[in-house]
Design a protein around this motif. Structure first.
Motif, PDB file in Angstrom:
ATOM      1  N   GLU B 445       0.827  -1.205   0.000  1.00  0.00           N
ATOM      2  CA  GLU B 445       0.000   0.000   0.000  1.00  0.00           C
ATOM      3  C   GLU B 445       0.867   1.263   0.000  1.00  0.00           C
ATOM      4  OE1 GLU B 445      -2.974   0.330   3.099  1.00  0.00           O
ATOM      5  OE2 GLU B 445      -3.029   2.505   2.827  1.00  0.00           O
ATOM      6  N   GLN B 446       1.959   1.181   0.750  1.00  0.00           N
ATOM      7  CA  GLN B 446       2.873   2.311   0.808  1.00  0.00           C
ATOM      8  C   GLN B 446       3.414   2.645  -0.581  1.00  0.00           C
ATOM      9  OE1 GLN B 446       6.730   1.507   2.690  1.00  0.00           O
ATOM     10  NE2 GLN B 446       6.501   3.457   3.774  1.00  0.00           N
ATOM     11  N   ARG B 447       3.835   1.606  -1.307  1.00  0.00           N
ATOM     12  CA  ARG B 447       4.365   1.835  -2.655  1.00  0.00           C
ATOM     13  C   ARG B 447       3.297   2.430  -3.562  1.00  0.00           C
ATOM     14  NH1 ARG B 447       6.898  -3.116  -1.458  1.00  0.00           N
ATOM     15  NH2 ARG B 447       5.221  -4.310  -2.437  1.00  0.00           N
ATOM     16  N   GLU B 448       2.105   1.912  -3.394  1.00  0.00           N
ATOM     17  CA  GLU B 448       1.013   2.360  -4.254  1.00  0.00           C
ATOM     18  C   GLU B 448       0.713   3.847  -3.990  1.00  0.00           C
ATOM     19  OE1 GLU B 448      -2.938   3.466  -5.069  1.00  0.00           O
ATOM     20  OE2 GLU B 448      -2.565   2.698  -3.062  1.00  0.00           O
ATOM     21  N   ARG B 449       0.684   4.231  -2.731  1.00  0.00           N
ATOM     22  CA  ARG B 449       0.411   5.637  -2.407  1.00  0.00           C
ATOM     23  C   ARG B 449       1.515   6.556  -2.907  1.00  0.00           C
ATOM     24  NH1 ARG B 449      -2.581   7.044   3.113  1.00  0.00           N
ATOM     25  NH2 ARG B 449      -3.895   5.211   3.356  1.00  0.00           N
ATOM     26  N   ARG B 450       2.731   6.067  -2.796  1.00  0.00           N
ATOM     27  CA  ARG B 450       3.849   6.878  -3.273  1.00  0.00           C
ATOM     28  C   ARG B 450       3.728   7.074  -4.780  1.00  0.00           C
ATOM     29  NH1 ARG B 450       8.765   4.127   0.295  1.00  0.00           N
ATOM     30  NH2 ARG B 450       8.256   5.253   2.212  1.00  0.00           N
ATOM     31  N   ALA B 451       3.347   5.978  -5.453  1.00  0.00           N
ATOM     32  CA  ALA B 451       3.286   6.032  -6.914  1.00  0.00           C
ATOM     33  C   ALA B 451       2.254   7.051  -7.389  1.00  0.00           C
ATOM     34  CB  ALA B 451       2.970   4.643  -7.462  1.00  0.00           C
ATOM     35  N   ARG B 452       1.153   7.159  -6.652  1.00  0.00           N
ATOM     36  CA  ARG B 452       0.136   8.105  -7.133  1.00  0.00           C
ATOM     37  C   ARG B 452       0.220   9.447  -6.408  1.00  0.00           C
ATOM     38  NH1 ARG B 452      -4.397   7.663  -3.361  1.00  0.00           N
ATOM     39  NH2 ARG B 452      -4.355   5.600  -2.408  1.00  0.00           N
ATOM     40  N   HIS B 453       1.338   9.678  -5.744  1.00  0.00           N
ATOM     41  CA  HIS B 453       1.593  10.958  -5.069  1.00  0.00           C
ATOM     42  C   HIS B 453       0.453  11.352  -4.141  1.00  0.00           C
ATOM     43  CE1 HIS B 453       5.179  11.472  -7.441  1.00  0.00           C
ATOM     44  NE2 HIS B 453       4.482  11.203  -8.530  1.00  0.00           N
ATOM     45  N   PRO B 455      -1.281  12.714  -1.162  1.00  0.00           N
ATOM     46  CA  PRO B 455      -0.782  13.647  -0.134  1.00  0.00           C
ATOM     47  C   PRO B 455      -0.746  13.026   1.262  1.00  0.00           C
ATOM     48  CG  PRO B 455      -2.954  14.318  -0.943  1.00  0.00           C
ATOM     49  CD  PRO B 455      -2.496  13.197  -1.820  1.00  0.00           C
ATOM     50  N   VAL B 456      -1.498  11.958   1.450  1.00  0.00           N
ATOM     51  CA  VAL B 456      -1.409  11.250   2.737  1.00  0.00           C
ATOM     52  C   VAL B 456      -0.530  10.018   2.530  1.00  0.00           C
ATOM     53  CG1 VAL B 456      -2.663  10.107   4.590  1.00  0.00           C
ATOM     54  CG2 VAL B 456      -3.685  12.068   3.410  1.00  0.00           C
ATOM     55  N   ARG B 457       0.660  10.076   3.110  1.00  0.00           N
ATOM     56  CA  ARG B 457       1.632   9.007   2.923  1.00  0.00           C
ATOM     57  C   ARG B 457       1.533   7.988   4.059  1.00  0.00           C
ATOM     58  NH1 ARG B 457       5.493   9.942  -1.211  1.00  0.00           N
ATOM     59  NH2 ARG B 457       4.449  11.433  -2.556  1.00  0.00           N
ATOM     60  N   LEU B 458       1.914   6.794   3.736  1.00  0.00           N
ATOM     61  CA  LEU B 458       1.941   5.735   4.743  1.00  0.00           C
ATOM     62  C   LEU B 458       3.390   5.456   5.119  1.00  0.00           C
ATOM     63  CD1 LEU B 458       0.216   3.607   6.281  1.00  0.00           C
ATOM     64  CD2 LEU B 458       0.622   2.060   4.356  1.00  0.00           C
ATOM     65  N   GLY B 459       3.650   5.370   6.391  1.00  0.00           N
ATOM     66  CA  GLY B 459       4.992   5.055   6.860  1.00  0.00           C
ATOM     67  C   GLY B 459       4.956   3.861   7.790  1.00  0.00           C
ATOM     68  N   ILE B 460       6.022   3.079   7.743  1.00  0.00           N
ATOM     69  CA  ILE B 460       6.106   1.893   8.597  1.00  0.00           C
ATOM     70  C   ILE B 460       7.362   2.011   9.441  1.00  0.00           C
ATOM     71  CG2 ILE B 460       6.405  -0.611   8.622  1.00  0.00           C
ATOM     72  CD1 ILE B 460       4.784  -0.597   5.952  1.00  0.00           C
ATOM     73  N   GLY B 461       7.193   1.914  10.727  1.00  0.00           N
ATOM     74  CA  GLY B 461       8.322   2.061  11.641  1.00  0.00           C
ATOM     75  C   GLY B 461       8.544   0.792  12.434  1.00  0.00           C
ATOM     76  N   ILE B 462       9.804   0.514  12.675  1.00  0.00           N
ATOM     77  CA  ILE B 462      10.178  -0.733  13.335  1.00  0.00           C
ATOM     78  C   ILE B 462      11.012  -0.424  14.558  1.00  0.00           C
ATOM     79  CG2 ILE B 462      11.554  -2.836  13.037  1.00  0.00           C
ATOM     80  CD1 ILE B 462      10.783  -2.133   9.887  1.00  0.00           C
ATOM     81  N   SER B 463      10.800  -1.215  15.577  1.00  0.00           N
ATOM     82  CA  SER B 463      11.657  -1.129  16.750  1.00  0.00           C
ATOM     83  C   SER B 463      11.805  -2.537  17.309  1.00  0.00           C
ATOM     84  CB  SER B 463      11.038  -0.181  17.785  1.00  0.00           C
ATOM     85  OG  SER B 463      11.730  -0.255  19.002  1.00  0.00           O
TER      86      SER B 463
END
Lengths: 186, 795, 287
Positions: B445-453, B455-463
């Motif tokens: 989904e993150q890649r897809e959102r980036r591809a269509r620019h 304005p609401v981006r998805l980020g994934i954080g790891i710890s």
């Protein structure tokens, strides 16, 4: 000094107090009703929430004299003959409290919420409790407790369950206890 | 079908989600918060605090306050100097540490806004508050010392002029040859992170009631504290009240999070005034007062450098830390960043590690423990850096971690920082977390959102974190120059009626010790859960204890309960053998009952034995007539919980708002006493860690005034500001203690902050953003996006 | 913290309230719902000698329709809670109900009042901009009788209104906004936080076009403001995202937002543009 009278948890009091006396200090210091604590000085935390004439209010942001002629209910007035309300039970069963300092206000705010909306969604519960801060629980079990209490209250209000062939009892389940189902299973 | 239901043994208490014994009074308002306590002749203490920092006190006159109605006494710092010694710091981390004098009430000079300058005692709360207005003070402002780097400059004004420097200490740790590892690295990544100051915000503000000797010959101090036992020792030294005549009680305590792991000047002042006036004295902090008067947390600048191969193998790590002490050293201020010193390497293998921490004085509220204390800072730095390194190398951040973490078959493992991790399974926790999170789907989904620019981006954080808790082996504390030990005590009294009294040296304030310790004792003793009463938080009832902090209560104090119970059973076995006329070796003990192997009808319950001991009519010859027992545990090692936390966050690049969409954590805290309570600890810990990432910051202006000075300005998140969490556990028992347990009190806080910030940065990385300072406010996120776009446009 | 001492009177009528205020001079203060004032007193940021509690004057509460004009007449002491749930408000001034739902939290909304919020005139308060957008009017009662002040003249400066020290805000008059789409877009850092920026939008659509728009801005200056340039650009514009976005680009024109812990002026200006676009689109039903 100003004369006033008010009913708190079913008992009527007449007093003469300084007009600046906050309702919460009247409850705590004058009546010894220390179940309602003070958590801040700006009206943000909601620990001191009580019911005044049927509405939740922050008793640190109300003058005692403003409650003149009014009726106050605190967390200490909820249980009847030692029997807890559905919310009190649900807070216990769902582990919706840790240190418990926010709990009186949280329960009073939740009570108000359920009065206006007996069947709230989790989002509506979060919204309805926005004026009450908790530092221990992360709110998740508080939301679950309010859901559970709402289900329980609906169950109590509903007509007595009839047999399956003549009617349909309310089958909406209360949430399971705090750990069952919520912690993902391996 | 496997046969199982035929055993007589009741279901074990340990491992059950018992609802809490503590709750009944809390949900009905029958509580004993310190401010609830009243006693005949009670007087109220109020404290005048400096409105600025730093400043010279040119003149101070409390006489006008004495004219106010209801005022009994008014004293300056100088007046109190005869009554009180300085407030001590018990953790002089280096030999040459600079330790300034710290009076409970300032004399001649104030060094932070909110420092006490005078006290008044009056017959009521309101009268005391009014009288403060009458105290006259003339100040001459002095130059503030605010920035950590600026404070170390040669020409910086000094917080403590007599000390000649704002440097409190420098503490190094070096293992391996970092320079050599760096020289052979393909990639060297250097980052600077700032740990903002935080205000702990326990929901119960601090409060104290000090009573002079009345019926007995002792002073009693009720205090909203995490550490009644520590406080007794310290306060007897500060006030001169002999320790044996000072009783400290922590009644119901409304949260602490480290802020009540402290011995405060107000406690000493209240005792001194109770002694001087011969009357009980109460002080209750207001929230905004506490924002200046209760110690802060965090406050560090971290320069971290990581050296790695192009395949992502970590070779070495270098950390240079500036830690904000604030204006004075409180109880353990200097040691807090050092609790992180050993944690920067996290769960990773490497060949070299170099660490340096410099403590710095500033003209701000002193810092000290806040949930996690040192470990959240370290975990943040390493976990943020791992995500940055992954991006630099073009690796998936999970894959980078896999290549470096300690594999489960490698335990016990001695880390590069010298800690021996006893157990863990990072693979299992991570695999479970990835599955629950739906990692691959979210990446798609993150890649897809980036591809269509979008304005609401998805980020994934790891710890993927571990931490050291369960403070602490006393010998390690010696090596760290901490003044006390790390043991914990418990006693068990078997009462003649068959009931059980457990005393514990831990001092809970929301953790549920009464419930959990009952579960532990019930299983060993074979007595019903409800027959056990846990006594805590009173130095008279519980003579020995080291109290509650650092996720130590279960792994040290709970363990002491377990061992004390084993001792009770061992003593009872001797009595039972005597009563049953059998050899001890022939006795079985199941579910609270001793029976003779081979003749099951001959039994004695442990309650029978307790009564027999009480009567003492027929005990083995020479036996001390008791089966009560106490036990002190000094842990062999720290406790190393670990876990994998994953955060998906949606960042609105137009407004800068970050909203957590899902949060999954799989923690491994070994064996679990009460899953419900464990989950509650995790939830609350997550909330505080997320709050650091997104919401909270103690902000000072250029003059040194606390701008976020009330709860309206310091943003503690409410229910709508936090998501629902998905929590799960893997269970790799600790091998360092008999219960197999690990600490859980701070795990959520330690792990979550980097997961959230990593997610924010991950969302924005394609736009050119490399970091967002905490808290990641909408303004900061918007600014980062705006700056990155401008930079991208230029290049 | 604890308020400094003050005297307290609780008049039964508006006339008595006005008289008491007049006699009390500048040291007298009106106590409405108290949800801002009491915390201010507790923090000892204000030291009035006399509080005049309007809480027991029945005619100051409730909502009615003015038969002559059809406008809603809202008693100044009507609580936020009652405004939100009032059928007349919901039907004819939905924007006010929607914005009031975002004020503080439920307990505060039980005590806090519309008149109190407007008189306090905090630029971060949500309701002043709403009244501005609704072209509301404030009715003040003073020793010299009553006067009506349009919302655009009522908010004078930071925490200052056109009310004289001895005047009491008694009524808020709101023209019906029947047939107007509305939306209040509030941007705050936490749920119970003040608006960093808020945008109150009213849109009247005719045949797919925006016939008229009114936009009130919260916290974009020392008083609430109207986004006049954007309003002008929207008049006659197509109710489509591109046209609305282009008009919203002018939303921050003429504003002078402050710097505080949450935002710089530049960021506020940016937010005003983004939130105006969103609010107008939502009000126009094309979100």
């Amino acid at each position: 000094m100003t004369r006033f009278s008010t009913t708190v948890d079913g008992t009527r009091y007449e007093d003469e107090v300084e007009p600046r006396l906050l309702l919460v200090h009247y409850l705590r210091d004058h009546l010894g009703l220390t179940g309602t604590p003070v958590g801040c000085d700006t009206g943000n935390c909601g620990a001191c929430t009580v019911e005044l004439d049927g509405d939740s209010v922050k008793s640190c942001s109300v003058l005692a004299v403003q409650a003149d002629g009014g009726e106050v209910t605190t967390v200490q007035g909820l249980a009847t003959d030692g029997e807890w309300t559905a919310l009190q039970t649900a807070f216990h069963e769902q582990h919706a409290l840790q240190c418990g300092y926010c709990t009186p206000g949280m329960i009073m705010a939740a009570r108000d919420l359920l009065k206006e909306n007996p069947d709230p969604t989790p989002e509506e519960i979060r919204r309805g409790l926005e004026g009450n801060l908790c530092r221990c629980t992360g709110y998740q079990n508080i939301v679950r407790a309010v859901l559970a209490a709402a289900a329980e209250e609906r169950r109590r209000e509903a007509p007595a369950p009839r047999s399956a062939d003549t009617g349909r009892p309310d089958t909406r389940p209360a949430p399971a206890p705090a750990t069952a189902g919520q912690e993902a299973r391996t | 079908m496997t046969a199982q239901a035929t055993t007589d043994a009741p279901r074990p208490e340990v491992g059950r989600s018992r609802t809490r014994k503590e709750d009944a009074r809390l949900v009905t308002g029958r509580t004993t918060w310190t401010d609830n306590i009243t006693t005949p002749g009670l007087l109220y203490l109020a404290i005048l605090r400096s409105p600025m920092a730093p400043a010279r006190i040119d003149r101070i006159d409390v006489a006008p306050a004495l004219e106010r109605p209801g005022v009994i006494a008014a004293l300056t710092g100088r007046d109190l100097a005869d009554e009180l010694g300085p407030m001590p710091c018990v953790w002089p981390v280096t030999e040459d540490i600079v330790m300034p004098d710290h009076p409970a009430v300032a004399v001649d000079e104030v060094r932070y806004a909110g420092e006490p300058v005078a006290v008044v005692v009056a017959r009521g709360r309101y009268a005391a508050a009014d009288a403060l207005e009458a105290v006259e003070v003339d100040y001459t402002p002095l130059p503030p010392v605010l920035g950590l780097e600026a404070a170390l400059a040669d020409d910086a004004p000094l917080v403590h002029a007599g000390k000649g420097t704002n440097r409190c200490y420098t503490w190094p740790l070096d293992t391996g040859n970092y320079a050599a590892q760096k020289a052979r690295a393909d990639v060297v990544l250097r980052r600077r992170y700032t740990q903002q100051r935080l205000i702990p915000n326990a929901m119960e503000p601090r409060a104290v009631v000090a009573t002079p000797p009345t019926a007995s010959n002792e002073y009693t101090l009720y205090s909203a504290t995490q550490v009644p036992h520590v406080a007794r020792v310290i306060l007897s030294m500060v006030t001169g009240i002999p320790e044996q005549r000072l009783r400290v009680i922590a009644p119901d305590v409304g949260g602490g999070f480290g802020s009540k792991l402290q011995v405060y000047g107000e406690e000493a002042v209240a005792l001194a005034l109770a002694r001087k006036l011969g009357r009980p004295v109460k002080w209750t902090e207001s929230r905004s007062e506490g924002y200046q008067a209760t110690h802060h947390g965090r406050g560090q600048i971290q320069d971290i450098e990581i050296a790695a191969t192009k395949d992502g193998e970590i070779l070495g790590l270098s950390v240079d830390l500036l830690a904000d002490m604030g204006a004075y050293l409180m109880l353990i201020t200097p040691g807090i960043p050092l609790l992180g010193a050993f944690m920067y390497p996290g769960i990773y293998k490497m060949n070299a590690y170099t660490f340096r921490c410099t403590g710095v004085f500033t003209t701000k509220t002193p810092t000290d423990a806040y949930r996690g204390a040192g470990r959240p800072e370290a975990t943040f730095a390493i976990e943020r850096t791992m995500d940055e390194l992954a991006a630099e190398l073009g690796l998936d951040p999970i894959e980078l971690r896999r290549r470096n973490w300690i594999r489960h078959e490698e335990f016990p493992y001695t880390s590069i920082a010298g800690l021996t991790y006893d157990s863990g399974n990072y693979e299992a926790a991570t695999d479970r977390a990835l599955a629950l999170f739906g990692y691959d789907g979210l990446r798609a989904e993150q890649r897809e959102r980036r591809a269509r620019h979008d304005p609401v981006r998805l980020g994934i954080g790891i710890s993927t974190f571990t931490e050291m808790c369960g403070l602490a082996p006393s010998r390690v504390l010696r090596d760290l120059r901490y003044a006390a030990g790390g043991w914990e005590a418990a006693t068990i009294r078997m009462l003649p009626t068959g009931k059980v009294e457990v005393t514990t040296g831990t001092s809970p304030h929301g953790q549920g010790h009464a419930t959990c310790w009952s579960q532990i004792a019930a299983d060993v003793l074979g007595v019903p859960f409800d027959d056990i009463e846990v006594v805590h938080g009173d130095t008279r009832a519980v003579p020995q204890g080291m109290d509650t902090y650092g996720s130590r209560s279960l792994v040290v104090g709970g363990l002491a309960v377990h061992h004390a119970a084993l001792k009770v059973v061992a003593k009872a076995r001797r009595v039972a053998a005597h009563l049953l006329e059998a050899n001890e070796a022939d006795l079985e003990f199941t579910a609270g009952t001793f029976s003779v192997r081979g003749s099951p009808e001959a039994t004695k319950t442990i309650q029978d034995v307790a009564y027999a001991t009480f009567s003492s009519h027929d005990l083995p010859d020479g036996m001390e007539p008791t089966i009560n027992a106490g036990h002190l545990v000094d842990p062999d090692n720290f406790s190393y919980p670990h876990g994998t936390h994953l955060c998906a966050i949606e960042v609105d690049t137009e407004t800068g708002r970050a909203r957590i969409r899902s949060y999954v954590c799989v923690d491994d805290i070994g064996k679990v006493i009460n899953p419900m309570i464990v989950q509650g600890q995790i939830h609350g810990g997550l909330a505080q860690g997320i709050a650091q990432a997104l919401y909270e910051e103690a902000v000072y202006d250029t003059e040194g005034n606390l701008v976020s000075g009330t709860m309206a300005d310091y943003l503690v998140p409410a229910a709508p500001d936090l998501p629902d969490f998905v929590t799960d556990r893997t269970e790799t028992p600790a091998t360092s203690n008999a219960l197999g347990v690990k600490g859980v009190g701070e795990a959520g806080t330690i792990a979550s902050t980097p997961a959230v910030v990593n997610a924010v940065v991950d969302a924005l990385r394609p736009l050119g953003v490399r970091d967002v300072a905490m808290p990641c406010t909408p303004q900061r996120i918007w600014q980062a996006v705006t700056d990155a776009r401008a930079k991208g446009a230029r290049t | 913290m604890i308020p400094a001492a003050f005297d307290y009177v609780r008049p039964d009528t508006i006339d008595e309230a006005v008289r008491t205020l007049h006699d009390g001079g500048e040291d007298a203060k009106v106590l409405a719902g108290g949800q801002s004032l009491i915390p201010i007193l507790r923090l000892r940021l204000a030291f009035p000698e006399l509080l005049v509690d309007l809480g027991r004057i029945p005619e100051l509460r409730g909502v009615r329709e003015d038969p002559a004009t059809g406008s809603l007449v809202i008693g100044a002491m009507t609580t936020h809670h009652d405004v939100i749930h009032d059928p007349l408000v919901r039907r004819h001034a939905g924007l006010l109900a929607a914005a009031t739902e975002t004020v503080a939290d439920p307990a505060v909304r039980h005590r806090g009042t519309l008149g109190g919020s407007l008189s306090h005139a905090d630029p971060a308060g949500d309701l002043p901009a709403v009244l501005l957008a609704l072209d509301g009017e404030m009715v003040a009662a003073g020793p010299r009788g009553r006067r009506t002040v349009p919302a655009r003249e009522f908010f004078v400066d930071y925490l200052r209104t056109a009310l004289a020290d001895d005047e009491v805000l008694v009524e808020i008059r709101v023209p019906r906004a029947d047939g107007w789409g509305f939306h209040y877009e509030k941007f705050s850092r936490v749920a119970q936080g003040w608006a960093i920026v808020g945008v109150a939008a009213l849109v009247r659509r005719v045949d797919g076009r925006i016939a008229e728009a009114r936009i009130g801005l919260t916290n974009m200056g020392s008083t609430p403001l109207r986004a006049r340039t954007t309003e002008a650009a929207l008049a006659g514009a197509e109710a489509v995202p591109a046209a609305v976005a282009s008009a919203a680009d002018a939303a921050a024109e003429g504003t002078r937002p402050a710097t505080d812990l949450s935002a710089t002026p530049e960021y506020r200006a940016h937010l005003a543009r983004v939130l105006t676009r969103r609010a107008v689109l939502a009000a126009a039903g094309t979100e």
